[in-house]
Design a protein around this motif. Structure first.
Motif, PDB file in Angstrom:
ATOM      1  N   ASP A 113      48.633  24.650  34.250  1.00 47.85           N
ATOM      2  CA  ASP A 113      49.492  23.810  35.081  1.00 47.85           C
ATOM      3  C   ASP A 113      48.656  22.623  35.525  1.00 47.85           C
ATOM      4  O   ASP A 113      47.545  22.800  36.047  1.00 47.85           O
ATOM      5  CB  ASP A 113      50.010  24.558  36.309  1.00 47.85           C
ATOM      6  N   ILE A 114      49.166  21.425  35.315  1.00 47.99           N
ATOM      7  CA  ILE A 114      48.466  20.204  35.705  1.00 47.99           C
ATOM      8  C   ILE A 114      49.410  19.348  36.543  1.00 47.99           C
ATOM      9  O   ILE A 114      50.588  19.207  36.216  1.00 47.99           O
ATOM     10  CB  ILE A 114      48.013  19.394  34.471  1.00 47.99           C
ATOM     11  N   TYR A 115      48.871  18.778  37.619  1.00 52.61           N
ATOM     12  CA  TYR A 115      49.652  17.886  38.474  1.00 52.61           C
ATOM     13  C   TYR A 115      48.991  16.504  38.492  1.00 52.61           C
ATOM     14  O   TYR A 115      47.793  16.388  38.759  1.00 52.61           O
ATOM     15  CB  TYR A 115      49.734  18.427  39.907  1.00 52.61           C
ATOM     16  N   LEU A 116      49.777  15.497  38.190  1.00 48.74           N
ATOM     17  CA  LEU A 116      49.301  14.121  38.203  1.00 48.74           C
ATOM     18  C   LEU A 116      50.057  13.366  39.285  1.00 48.74           C
ATOM     19  O   LEU A 116      51.288  13.302  39.257  1.00 48.74           O
ATOM     20  CB  LEU A 116      49.549  13.453  36.846  1.00 48.74           C
ATOM     21  N   ASN A 117      49.330  12.805  40.228  1.00 53.39           N
ATOM     22  CA  ASN A 117      49.963  12.076  41.316  1.00 53.39           C
ATOM     23  C   ASN A 117      49.984  10.587  41.019  1.00 53.39           C
ATOM     24  O   ASN A 117      48.960   9.994  40.671  1.00 53.39           O
ATOM     25  CB  ASN A 117      49.228  12.325  42.637  1.00 53.39           C
TER      26      ASN A 117
ATOM     27  N   GLY B 223      44.802  20.953  39.017  1.00 63.03           N
ATOM     28  CA  GLY B 223      45.462  21.908  38.136  1.00 63.03           C
ATOM     29  C   GLY B 223      44.638  23.157  37.925  1.00 63.03           C
ATOM     30  O   GLY B 223      43.608  23.366  38.576  1.00 63.03           O
ATOM     31  N   GLN B 224      45.102  23.981  36.990  1.00 60.44           N
ATOM     32  CA  GLN B 224      44.454  25.265  36.741  1.00 60.44           C
ATOM     33  C   GLN B 224      44.759  25.726  35.327  1.00 60.44           C
ATOM     34  O   GLN B 224      45.842  25.472  34.791  1.00 60.44           O
ATOM     35  CB  GLN B 224      44.949  26.316  37.743  1.00 60.44           C
ATOM     36  N   THR B 225      43.792  26.402  34.708  1.00 59.90           N
ATOM     37  CA  THR B 225      44.013  27.046  33.420  1.00 59.90           C
ATOM     38  C   THR B 225      43.970  28.556  33.620  1.00 59.90           C
ATOM     39  O   THR B 225      43.381  29.059  34.582  1.00 59.90           O
ATOM     40  CB  THR B 225      42.951  26.636  32.385  1.00 59.90           C
ATOM     41  N   TYR B 226      44.605  29.292  32.675  1.00 58.99           N
ATOM     42  CA  TYR B 226      44.706  30.750  32.802  1.00 58.99           C
ATOM     43  C   TYR B 226      44.427  31.411  31.450  1.00 58.99           C
ATOM     44  O   TYR B 226      44.590  30.794  30.388  1.00 58.99           O
ATOM     45  CB  TYR B 226      46.125  31.168  33.225  1.00 58.99           C
TER      46      TYR B 226
END
Length: 335
Positions: free
Chosen positions: A210-214, A194-197
């Motif tokens: 935005d965070i992605y968990l698989n 993910g990424q922070t802004y």
């Protein structure tokens, strides 16, 4: 009867916790730690003090609820456990996983209950989403997106919320709510990225992520921003049989701010216009329409906390689950 001390009288302490403590006959709100004179006016039977030390030295207090700024959570929780008291901590429990592991170990040594105020587990919308998924109404899930957005382009007047420090930024503020929901649904993910802004003018802290968990066969996407003025779906779930989309957010916070209290008519009920829409095949029939929203009830958290302390029952919100949450945040921050 469990004597409770509430540390902090901001949004969480005043609106989100104190009313539920008062509403539960198993609790007595004995002490509030704050410099805000409004606390005594609103809760005249409680004793208002100026420091945590006054609470820790009071042997009659059984449970301390920590609703102070994020950077204080770990140290206050540690002091409370060492004073041989049970502790409920506003999210985030701490700013790092090492601190959480230390608190878990200390709670075991002290034989005290340690829990976290993850109230969004008991939101009306999340309870509905959980029911739809667990009921198999969408078949096998292939994607899930959860958003928690606000529109706050101006910097927060509370300086501690805009200062770079342990536990600062939106990923520690709103992030724990929706990360926790993903963990409740599916447990520990196989992979995290993910990424922070920083999106607002002059912001020194992250104000979007935005965070992605698989989870093997599918991903969960978690997003948040303080610059979203037009509402997006809060939940968008797609499965092999159909989809469920839900707008709007649980009404309990708005109800409490408006003076509606737990137990009053309509408390925790959301408008029919916010009902989620389902388009799916169920038992061979194509179903398209709305799903009645469950009633939100943060009081379940407090009742379970009482039962864990007084009767030894299993906690709904275990610190080990919050440890997974902080490990996810650390992974995203490092990436």
């Amino acid at each position: 009867m469990i004597n409770v001390a509430l540390v902090g009288f901001g949004l969480s302490g005043r609106f989100l916790q104190a009313p539920f403590i008062i509403a539960n006959p198993n609790f007595h709100l004995k002490t509030i730690v704050t410099s805000n004179p409004l606390a005594q006016q609103l809760f005249p039977t409680a004793k208002v003090v100026s420091s945590l030390d006054e609470v820790l030295s009071d042997e009659t207090i059984d449970l301390v609820s920590i609703a102070s700024p994020n950077a204080t959570h770990y140290e206050y929780a540690k002091q409370t456990l060492l004073a041989n008291k049970h502790v409920l901590v506003e999210k985030p429990l701490a700013s790092g996983s090492a601190e959480i592991m230390a608190l878990i170990d200390l709670a075991k040594v002290q034989k005290k209950v340690l829990s976290v105020f993850q109230n969004r587990r008991f939101d009306s919308d999340f309870l509905t989403v959980k029911k739809v998924i667990e009921g198999g109404l969408l078949g096998d899930i292939v994607s899930l997106e959860i958003r928690y957005d606000r529109f706050k382009p101006m910097l927060n007047p509370k300086k501690w919320k805009e200062t770079v420090s342990p536990g600062s930024g939106i990923i520690y503020d709103l992030g724990p709510h929706i990360i926790d929901q993903a963990i409740v649904l599916y447990g520990t993910p196989q992979r995290v990225w993910g990424q922070t802004y920083c999106q607002r003018a002059g912001s020194q802290i992250d104000d979007a992520f935005d965070i992605y968990l698989n989870y093997g066969s599918f991903n969960v996407k978690l997003s948040s921003s303080l610059l979203v003025r037009e509402e997006s779906p809060r939940y968008a779930i797609h499965g092999t049989k159909g989809s469920f989309v839900k707008y709007g957010i649980d009404m309990q916070e708005d109800h409490l701010k408006a003076g509606l209290l737990p137990g009053m008519d309509g408390f925790g009920h959301e408008p029919q216009a916010n009902r989620g829409r389902i388009n799916s095949s169920i038992n061979g029939c194509h179903i398209q329409g709305t799903v009645e929203t469950e009633v939100g009830n943060w009081g379940l958290l407090f009742q379970n906390l009482y039962e864990a302390i007084a009767e030894g029952k299993e906690l709904y919100i275990k610190p080990e689950e919050v440890l997974v949450q902080l490990e996810i945040i650390e992974t995203v921050k490092q990436s």
